[in-house]
Design a protein around this motif. Structure first.
Motif, mmCIF file in Angstrom:
data_model
loop_
_atom_site.group_PDB
_atom_site.id
_atom_site.type_symbol
_atom_site.label_atom_id
_atom_site.label_comp_id
_atom_site.label_asym_id
_atom_site.label_seq_id
_atom_site.Cartn_x
_atom_site.Cartn_y
_atom_site.Cartn_z
ATOM 1 N N GLY A 343 0.831 -1.193 0.000
ATOM 2 C CA GLY A 343 0.000 0.000 0.000
ATOM 3 C C GLY A 343 0.866 1.244 0.000
ATOM 4 N N GLN A 344 0.349 2.295 -0.621
ATOM 5 C CA GLN A 344 1.083 3.557 -0.628
ATOM 6 C C GLN A 344 0.095 4.708 -0.689
ATOM 7 O OE1 GLN A 344 2.028 4.603 -5.286
ATOM 8 N NE2 GLN A 344 3.633 3.536 -4.181
ATOM 9 N N GLY A 345 0.521 5.843 -0.220
ATOM 10 C CA GLY A 345 -0.280 7.054 -0.321
ATOM 11 C C GLY A 345 0.626 8.266 -0.284
ATOM 12 N N TYR A 346 0.229 9.299 -1.019
ATOM 13 C CA TYR A 346 1.018 10.519 -0.955
ATOM 14 C C TYR A 346 0.142 11.727 -1.283
ATOM 15 C CZ TYR A 346 1.520 9.558 -5.996
ATOM 16 O OH TYR A 346 1.289 9.260 -7.313
ATOM 17 N N LEU A 347 0.470 12.821 -0.628
ATOM 18 C CA LEU A 347 -0.140 14.117 -0.857
ATOM 19 C C LEU A 347 0.802 14.986 -1.665
ATOM 20 C CD1 LEU A 347 -1.559 14.876 2.699
ATOM 21 C CD2 LEU A 347 -2.948 14.793 0.621
ATOM 22 N N VAL A 348 0.258 15.717 -2.617
ATOM 23 C CA VAL A 348 1.036 16.691 -3.380
ATOM 24 C C VAL A 348 0.395 18.058 -3.163
ATOM 25 C CG1 VAL A 348 1.856 17.412 -5.631
ATOM 26 C CG2 VAL A 348 1.649 14.973 -5.119
ATOM 27 N N TRP A 349 1.177 18.968 -2.616
ATOM 28 C CA TRP A 349 0.689 20.312 -2.278
ATOM 29 C C TRP A 349 1.560 21.317 -3.027
ATOM 30 C CZ3 TRP A 349 1.551 23.218 2.930
ATOM 31 C CH2 TRP A 349 0.695 24.352 2.984
#
Length: 696
Positions: A343-349
């Motif tokens: 599993g993976q997750g990332y936010l791009v701001w």
């Protein structure tokens, strides 16, 4: 073809291209016009260039602003080359040499670092040992140099990421193709995509392939199916589901032995094995689910999961040595079953503060990987594990069967990583900085004895770069990045009393370069790099019974590249790599001063297509590399070679086209890869293939 002739061809190509680029039409050369106004991850490839680096950077970053050497191979180039397997596609990437993979898996050397595991699928780890097909792949991304921040452990020389074909609610596809070559190999593929509504679509890719080549004994088949669905649940919400199944069965061919310091002459077609025993079978399942959510004007979230199930068997009878009169054979068989839950997750701001634009990526990776494996020694009768037989054109190999079970292990790997990176854009200068923390917990059990061992490694991996922007379409960069590899190796199958006690190997990559994108469909690049590997195992000089981490090696060099549309009707993908490597201190691999195996000093790859009319086009390629050592022993050398390929394309109508590919036009005898000094793979002689494509 001589090496001198190959160099002249390379120089001629450069001489032709340089003025063409310099005189590119002004209308196509608007500064900054190298990136589409919006990034659509599912967009189809058009040509050989791909200026969007979003998949590689996990952020909306133009490819020229990524401070790292990246080579991309699009679906258009794969189709033009009639390429169906990953290892064949990577032959046209400078800095990459292909290993034989023992005749049953992908194995590469990337900037001198050997790996069977630094492969990714849509940014998620795909590290089992098998041959990867390309029938459902949109493009291949080769990211070079150590960079654990975005991809985690391993990747000492870089990583290979395959981007899958996906469904688009605004695009329908109907594509069927068939190919037959002069050895008798053939393949059929199908690609159908349909919008299900204005916000959903489905796509199905499938293939069946029969194998054949120039060797006395070689056959097999592969079939695969890959459905995918895209649903735009809301204007800012997209879900992509993807599944792929592959069934691969083929002859396991370990090539030919060496005699003295070179490959054995006169036996390029001889099969050094038992056809009934030398068989491999691989069944692979991968299922992915990804959610892409826009949370605001400058904030997006991506969550993904992958389940991978890999069931693998292979048997080998292999040449161990020859004296020119007799040949010695041994062998083994192995089963491996691996299940990955990742599993993976990332936010791009991407906020702007005080006139400075930030591209902030914050994410995590987590997963478990369970592996069981065993090994059986070969039995030539009466428990005999090794035989020596007369060397002749067609060998009389005794029948082989499974013998003693010599190894059985179970391993459970649990990983968790978190990372943070910010790329600050001040206008003329950009600054990138980030860090990742990995937890790598491995527990293994010897199923023959019941003994268990475990080890946990926790590592920080920093990354930093500065990027100068003298113009919107030019970047100059200098970067620093690291990675690590636990002593259990890239397949982490088992621990022993040595690997359980030692800290991971470390990779450090320094790189400086320049990228220029005069148009959105043309990119030129140049880079200088130095890659150092340390903490390699070595024998303690003071106590030979002990192992210490004092081994160190270095590979440094230059890479040049040009990819894209030089003229409206002319495309090319050209690359050159100069690599100089050596072991700096004694290690388990080699003493100081030796050159790493399968590291040619020079590599040149060139592929081009020229559309003469709307219906007729010609293509061609050149692969040239200098000699390389088969292994770090530096005793057997594979000679340099040059291979010339040609292609012709003709559209019978808007829906039907035919394509002729000729590989190794000059019938060069060459040895592109090895797995040890006694398993050397002869390259294929002159071979032609004819393809027919139906697109609606």
């Amino acid at each position: 073809m001589s090496i001198r002739a190959a160099m002249l061809i390379g120089a001629a190509i450069s001489a032709v291209i340089a003025p063409a680029v310099a005189h590119a039409e002004a209308a196509d050369a608007a500064p900054g016009d190298y990136l589409p106004p919006e990034i659509v991850v599912t967009a189809a490839a058009h040509g050989y260039a791909h200026g969007d680096g979003a998949a590689a950077a996990k952020a909306p970053t133009p490819l020229i602003d990524i401070p790292q050497t990246i080579t991309m191979i699009t679906a258009d180039q794969l189709n033009d080359q009639a390429t169906r397997q990953l290892n064949d596609a990577l032959r046209y990437v400078p800095g990459v040499t292909i290993g034989t993979g023992e005749g049953h898996r992908d194995q590469i050397n990337l900037r001198g670092q050997n790996t069977t595991a630094d492969f990714f699928l849509d940014g998620m780890r795909d590290d089992a040992q098998y041959y990867r097909p390309l029938y459902d792949v949109e493009r291949i991304e080769v990211l070079k140099g150590a960079n654990a921040l975005l991809f985690g452990r391993g990747g000492g020389g870089g990583v290979i990421n395959r981007v899958s074909k996906t469904a688009d609610p605004r695009r329908a596809v109907t594509d069927f193709a068939g190919t037959l070559d002069s050895f008798g190999a053939w393949a059929v593929t199908g690609d159908i995509a349909r919008p299900l509504s204005g916000t959903a679509a489905a796509r199905l890719n499938a293939t069946y392939e029969e194998f054949a080549n120039h060797r006395d004994v070689y056959d097999g088949r592969f079939w695969g199916v890959s459905p995918t669905v895209t649903a735009e649940l809301a204007p800012d919400t997209r879900v992509i589901a993807h599944y792929s199944y592959g069934d691969d069965r083929r002859t396991t061919d370990r090539g030919i032995p060496s005699l003295g310091t070179a490959p054995l002459a006169g036996h390029d077609k001889t099969f050094f094995g038992d056809p009934a025993f030398n068989q491999s079978r691989a069944q692979t399942h991968t299922a992915q689910l990804r959610l892409e959510q826009r949370l605001g004007a400058d904030l997006t979230l991506s969550l993904g999961g992958l389940m991978g199930d890999y069931d693998k068997y292979y048997g080998n009878v292999v040449p161990a040595a020859t004296n020119g009169t007799t040949v010695t054979l041994n062998g083994y068989a192995s089963n491996t079953d691996r299940r990955n839950w990742l599993g993976q997750g990332y936010l791009v701001w991407t906020p702007t503060t005080g006139g400075v634009r930030h591209t902030i990526v914050a994410g995590f990776d987590a997963g478990t990987q369970d592996t069981t494996a065993d090994r059986y020694e070969v039995d030539f009768g009466g428990g005999l594990r090794t035989v020596t037989i007369p060397l002749q054109r067609a060998l009389a190999v005794p029948a082989a069967r499974l013998g003693v079970r010599s190894r059985a292990t179970a391993a459970e790997l649990t990983t968790f990583s978190a990372y943070l990176q910010n790329q600050l854009d001040f206008g003329p200068v950009q600054v990138l900085a980030g860090v990742r923390h990995d937890s790598f917990e491995l527990a293994s059990t010897n199923l023959l004895t019941g003994a268990g061992l475990s080890r946990t490694d926790r590592k920080w991996s920093p990354r930093a770069a500065i990027i100068g922007k003298p113009a919107a379409d030019v970047s100059l960069y200098a970067s620093y990045a690291t990675s690590f590899l636990p002593q259990s190796g890239d397949q982490f199958g088992a621990l022993d009393t040595v690997t359980a006690d030692l800290a991971p190997e470390k990779f450090v990559n320094w790189e400086t370069g320049i990228k220029w994108a005069p148009r959105r469909d043309l990119v030129l690049s140049a880079a200088l790099f130095r890659l150092e590997r340390s903490n390699s195992r070595a024998t303690d000089p003071a106590n030979p019974a002990l192992t210490v981490l004092t081994g160190k090696s270095r590979v440094q060099g230059v890479e040049l590249g040009l990819v894209g549309r030089i003229r409206p009707n002319w495309q090319a993908n050209l690359g050159y790599a100069l690599m100089d490597g050596e072991y700096l201190t004694d290690s388990a691999a080699a003493p100081a001063g030796r050159v790493p195996g399968q590291l040619p000093r020079h590599q040149l790859s060139a592929w081009t297509r020229y559309d003469l009319t709307d219906r007729f086009a010609l293509g061609g390629g050149l692969l040239w590399q200098s000699g390389q050592y088969a292994t770090a022993s530096n005793t057997v050398r594979l000679p340099g070679f040059a291979r010339v390929d040609l292609a012709a394309y003709y559209a019978l109508s808007e829906q039907v086209s035919v394509q002729l590919n000729i590989e190794n036009l000059l019938d060069e005898r060459y040895y592109p890869s090895a797995h040890g000094n006694s398993n050397i793979q002869p390259g294929e002689p002159l071979n032609g293939s004819l393809s027919v494509r139906f697109a609606f």
